[in-house]
Design an enzyme around this catalytic site. Structure first.
Site, PDB file in Angstrom:
ATOM      1  N   ILE A 420       6.289   3.745   0.071  1.00 10.62           N
ATOM      2  CA  ILE A 420       5.453   4.719  -0.631  1.00 10.62           C
ATOM      3  C   ILE A 420       4.889   5.761   0.327  1.00 10.62           C
ATOM      4  O   ILE A 420       4.855   6.954   0.019  1.00 10.62           O
ATOM      5  CB  ILE A 420       4.307   3.990  -1.375  1.00 10.62           C
ATOM      6  CG1 ILE A 420       4.878   3.174  -2.542  1.00 10.62           C
ATOM      7  CG2 ILE A 420       3.276   4.983  -1.890  1.00 10.62           C
ATOM      8  CD1 ILE A 420       3.851   2.284  -3.229  1.00 10.62           C
ATOM      9  N   GLY A 421       4.448   5.330   1.506  1.00  9.20           N
ATOM     10  CA  GLY A 421       3.869   6.270   2.467  1.00  9.20           C
ATOM     11  C   GLY A 421       4.850   7.330   2.899  1.00  9.20           C
ATOM     12  O   GLY A 421       4.525   8.520   2.953  1.00  9.20           O
ATOM     13  N   ALA A 423       7.517   8.285   1.276  1.00 11.49           N
ATOM     14  CA  ALA A 423       7.805   9.122   0.110  1.00 11.49           C
ATOM     15  C   ALA A 423       6.682  10.125  -0.115  1.00 11.49           C
ATOM     16  O   ALA A 423       6.942  11.300  -0.446  1.00 11.49           O
ATOM     17  CB  ALA A 423       8.001   8.252  -1.126  1.00 11.49           C
ATOM     18  N   ASP A 459      -2.118   1.830  15.128  1.00  7.86           N
ATOM     19  CA  ASP A 459      -2.515   0.711  14.287  1.00  7.86           C
ATOM     20  C   ASP A 459      -3.755   1.098  13.487  1.00  7.86           C
ATOM     21  O   ASP A 459      -4.770   1.518  14.059  1.00  7.86           O
ATOM     22  CB  ASP A 459      -2.815  -0.494  15.189  1.00  7.86           C
ATOM     23  CG  ASP A 459      -3.069  -1.775  14.416  1.00  7.86           C
ATOM     24  OD1 ASP A 459      -3.378  -1.706  13.212  1.00  7.86           O
ATOM     25  OD2 ASP A 459      -2.973  -2.852  15.042  1.00  7.86           O
ATOM     26  N   ASN A 486      -2.517   4.681   2.443  1.00  8.50           N
ATOM     27  CA  ASN A 486      -1.444   3.857   1.896  1.00  8.50           C
ATOM     28  C   ASN A 486      -1.149   2.612   2.725  1.00  8.50           C
ATOM     29  O   ASN A 486      -0.620   1.635   2.205  1.00  8.50           O
ATOM     30  CB  ASN A 486      -0.175   4.707   1.783  1.00  8.50           C
ATOM     31  CG  ASN A 486       1.061   3.863   1.570  1.00  8.50           C
ATOM     32  OD1 ASN A 486       1.297   3.335   0.488  1.00  8.50           O
ATOM     33  ND2 ASN A 486       1.869   3.703   2.626  1.00  8.50           N
ATOM     34  N   TYR A 552      -4.384 -10.744  -0.747  1.00 12.20           N
ATOM     35  CA  TYR A 552      -3.999  -9.380  -1.090  1.00 12.20           C
ATOM     36  C   TYR A 552      -4.899  -8.828  -2.191  1.00 12.20           C
ATOM     37  O   TYR A 552      -5.442  -7.715  -2.073  1.00 12.20           O
ATOM     38  CB  TYR A 552      -2.541  -9.370  -1.546  1.00 12.20           C
ATOM     39  CG  TYR A 552      -2.005  -8.013  -1.937  1.00 12.20           C
ATOM     40  CD1 TYR A 552      -1.696  -7.062  -0.966  1.00 12.20           C
ATOM     41  CD2 TYR A 552      -1.798  -7.690  -3.270  1.00 12.20           C
ATOM     42  CE1 TYR A 552      -1.196  -5.819  -1.331  1.00 12.20           C
ATOM     43  CE2 TYR A 552      -1.297  -6.452  -3.639  1.00 12.20           C
ATOM     44  CZ  TYR A 552      -0.996  -5.519  -2.666  1.00 12.20           C
ATOM     45  OH  TYR A 552      -0.497  -4.283  -3.035  1.00 12.20           O
ATOM     46  N   LYS A 556      -7.495  -5.571  -1.954  1.00 12.11           N
ATOM     47  CA  LYS A 556      -7.250  -4.358  -2.736  1.00 12.11           C
ATOM     48  C   LYS A 556      -8.386  -4.106  -3.726  1.00 12.11           C
ATOM     49  O   LYS A 556      -8.724  -2.957  -4.025  1.00 12.11           O
ATOM     50  CB  LYS A 556      -5.915  -4.478  -3.470  1.00 12.11           C
ATOM     51  CG  LYS A 556      -4.696  -4.345  -2.553  1.00 12.11           C
ATOM     52  CD  LYS A 556      -4.577  -2.944  -1.951  1.00 12.11           C
ATOM     53  CE  LYS A 556      -3.281  -2.759  -1.183  1.00 12.11           C
ATOM     54  NZ  LYS A 556      -3.123  -1.399  -0.623  1.00 12.11           N
ATOM     55  N   VAL A 584       7.062  -1.796  -7.516  1.00 15.72           N
ATOM     56  CA  VAL A 584       7.689  -0.850  -6.585  1.00 15.72           C
ATOM     57  C   VAL A 584       8.436  -1.685  -5.551  1.00 15.72           C
ATOM     58  O   VAL A 584       7.863  -2.136  -4.560  1.00 15.72           O
ATOM     59  CB  VAL A 584       6.637   0.057  -5.910  1.00 15.72           C
ATOM     60  CG1 VAL A 584       7.337   1.108  -5.046  1.00 15.72           C
ATOM     61  CG2 VAL A 584       5.747   0.718  -6.953  1.00 15.72           C
ATOM     62  N   ASP A 586      11.247  -0.874  -3.744  1.00 13.85           N
ATOM     63  CA  ASP A 586      12.030  -0.226  -2.688  1.00 13.85           C
ATOM     64  C   ASP A 586      11.167   0.014  -1.447  1.00 13.85           C
ATOM     65  O   ASP A 586      11.320   1.023  -0.759  1.00 13.85           O
ATOM     66  CB  ASP A 586      12.644   1.076  -3.194  1.00 13.85           C
ATOM     67  CG  ASP A 586      11.592   2.090  -3.647  1.00 13.85           C
ATOM     68  OD1 ASP A 586      10.404   1.718  -3.761  1.00 13.85           O
ATOM     69  OD2 ASP A 586      11.964   3.248  -3.901  1.00 13.85           O
TER      70      ASP A 586
END
Length: 654
Positions: A420-421, A423, A459, A486, A552, A556, A584, A586
């Site tokens: 995503i980042g 993209a 980092d 992201n 996770y 979030k 997502v 990919d």
């Protein structure tokens, strides 16, 4: 200056005039001290067969939009020589009419518009004509004793032509001055405050005469000990740079890139005691005002005060020189002298700002050489104004294309090396933004490596690295308008009774705690951005957590709560919104092992897991990136504190 002529290369061209014209044009274009970014022009006269097989004399002249350093045969417009020569005989012709007639006289209607100096090339009675804006020559002419210095360097071997604005009137003036002369007694022609022409019936002689004449000018500067340039070490004040860029953008009425040059010569020039006086006398050649305006802003006080004063002075300059029929251009400066820090180029794109940076570099040197010769003296204000408001430039105002949504904006994307980042970084860049991508991957600089798209390794849990990534965005592009947070990890699935402390702490550190440092160091710069916004990439798990994903989901959820607080605190200056992606697959997070583990948790197959949303289809990284762009755009200008899902529809959320 040395000749780059290579006889072995020339021999392969078999005497083809146009190929030779391309070859020597490129040789000239490789010398930045001769031409910069589309400057200068060249031509060759040849006899060709037209559509009917009849022979016609044609002038192949550099076309508009082509750069000599990279020009190819299609970059030369073929214009009927007889028409150009007849145009030169006319008493009056507007430049707009000249452009129309030149285009009508072209053999190839698909060729670019001929140079505005095509008529001048046509009346010089030699096959090859070369024209450059050689720094050394123009520097010598930009002097109270410019004509005497030209005679000192060249004697009577060149024609000296007083400054006349380019276009028809220049061609007409030179035709009048050269009626009946013996051209063979001259090696070239110097247009005061403008440039130099050389000519010959063969390509090599015309080219090497240019090199020889410019070398004589360079030798003269060296003999007068004028080729010495101040240097100094730079200082850093990124927040003030962001303020400068913001104010310039406000005056422009649109986001601008601010490209700071902190090379030793740039800083040394900015530190000159009289820099405010000498930098504002005008450019090397009037052609530059189209990109740079006549003078820079000198940042010797608060940015807002300095830029506003420049804008007001520009409005007065326009009123003094306008005849009432012109449309004023924006009043924003295109370059700045920032004492102690260097010089800054401003424009709507990185490419355009880089061109201005190159022009500034040559301008700095020319000014210092001119001062060493007794005083830098550019053209007068009215001549510069006439060039800036040339009718051909004014005509472009109504034809300019609408800019991309993010043209001139500056973004920072974390976790930008993949998924995503990556993209998001690429989508923002494609839509006009300058982007810094921050990622732990040491190859991020190779993955994101285009003009206006820069990868910085680091980092997100290292606060110094986060601060450095933000500083990189300011250093490269001048400010910060968009932050896409992201970077994140999806830890191995573990139930609460088996959840390891290390897994828990790592997820919190990367997915949540790192965001504090990002916000802390980005907010001061975003406050000086243009329509600034922060976008957090959270997760569907915030609203619909799954078993075995506590590390996770909790992180979030904390990130989402942090974003809500940020939206409350930062309004009305900065918009803050959240995206909740899901499905997502990919991205690097969803390895085959992770997919298998998650499917097992739900007691379903991997294929069933991947199509578990209501629309029964996965979401791509590119689709998330497009939503990010939309939420960063004016479409979401009135939205802050929102949480927007992009998950194919989750019955647990709905």
């Amino acid at each position: 200056m040395k000749s780059r002529w290579d006889e072995s290369v020339a021999q392969t061209l078999n005497g083809d005039l146009l190929k030779l014209r391309v070859y020597t044009s490129r040789l000239l274009g490789q010398e930045s001290d001769l031409v910069l970014h589309g400057g200068g022009n060249t031509s060759v006269k040849a006899t060709v067969k037209n559509f009917f097989g009849d022979e016609e004399a044609v002038l192949y002249v550099k076309g508009s939009g082509w750069d000599l350093s990279t020009i190819e045969a299609p970059g030369f417009a073929p214009v009927r020589l007889e028409v150009l020569q007849r145009l030169a005989e006319m008493e009056h012709l507007t430049d707009a009419e000249m452009v129309t007639q030149q285009r009508a006289a072209m053999l190839d209607p698909n060729a670019p518009n001929p140079s505005v100096e095509a008529i001048l090339h046509a009346i010089i009675p030699y096959a090859f004509v070369d024209h450059t804006h050689a720094d050394a020559v123009v520097t010598l002419t930009n002097n109270p004793t410019g004509e005497a210095r030209m005679r000192e360097v060249y004697g009577d071997s060149v024609l000296l032509i007083p400054y006349v604005m380019p276009g028809f009137i220049l061609a007409r003036k030179i035709r009048e001055l050269t009626q009946g002369i013996d051209w063979s007694q001259y090696k070239g022609m110097v247009l005061m405050n403008h440039g130099i022409f050389t000519f010959a019936d063969d390509a090599r002689t015309a080219y090497e005469t240019m090199i020889d004449l410019v070398s004589l000018a360079e030798d003269s500067l060296a003999q007068h000990k004028a080729m010495s340039f101040a240097t100094a070490a730079p200082q850093a004040d990124w927040l003030t740079l962001a303020k400068i860029r913001q104010q310039v953008s406000r005056v422009k009425g649109a986001p601008m890139i601010a490209q700071l040059d902190q090379r030793p010569e740039a800083v040394g020039f900015s530190n000159l005691a009289n820099v405010g006086a000498i930098a504002t006398r005008g450019p090397i050649t009037p052609d530059h005002v189209i990109r740079t305006k006549a003078i820079p802003v000198v940042i010797e006080q608060e940015p807002e005060t300095a830029v506003n004063a420049f804008a007001e002075n520009y409005r007065q300059y326009f009123e003094r020189n306008s005849d009432g029929s012109l449309t004023q251009l924006d009043a924003a400066p295109r370059w700045a002298v920032w004492p102690g820090y260097g010089t800054i180029a401003f424009d709507r794109s990185v490419k355009a700002a880089s061109i201005i940076t190159d022009i500034i570099e040559h301008t700095r040197r020319a000014i210092q050489m001119g001062e060493a010769l007794g005083g830098w003296q550019a053209l007068g204000e009215k001549d510069l104004f006439d060039m800036e408001y040339w009718e051909l430039e004014q005509a472009k105002l109504g034809k300019s294309k609408a800019a991309s949504e993010f043209q001139g904006k500056i973004a920072l994307v974390t976790g930008a090396a993949s998924g995503i980042g990556k993209a998001c970084a690429e989508a923002l860049h494609q839509q006009g933004a300058a982007v810094v991508g921050f990622d732990l991957n040491p190859d991020v600089g190779k993955i994101l490596n285009k003009p206006g798209l820069v990868g910085v390794q680091g980092d997100v849990t290292d606060e110094a690295a986060v601060k450095g990534a933000i500083a990189a965005a300011i250093q490269h592009f001048g400010g910060l308008d968009i932050v896409v947070s992201n970077a994140g990890i999806f830890p191995p699935g573990q139930t609460l009774e088996n959840l390891e402390a290390e897994i828990w702490e790592k997820s919190l550190a990367i997915n949540l705690t790192s965001q504090r440092a990002l916000l802390r160091h980005a907010i001061p710069f975003l406050r000086h951005g243009m329509d600034p916004t922060i976008l957090f990439i959270a997760s569907r798990n915030v609203l619909a957590p799954g078993p075995g994903a506590a590390a996770y989901s909790v992180a979030k959820a904390g990130l989402t709560q942090l974003a809500r607080v940020a939206a409350l605190e930062l309004a009305p200056e900065i918009r803050v919104n959240v995206l909740h992606p899901d499905c997502v697959y990919d991205t690097g997070i969803w390895t085959p092992e992770v997919l298998a583990g998650r499917a097992q948790r739900y007691g379903i197959s991997v294929d069933e897991y991947k199509s578990r949303n209501l629309l029964k289809q996965p979401v791509s990284s590119q689709e998330v990136a497009q939503l990010v762009c939309t939420m960063a755009s004016k479409v979401f200008a009135k939205t802050t504190g929102a949480q927007v899902p992009i998950d194919g529809g989750s019955d647990r959320v709905i």
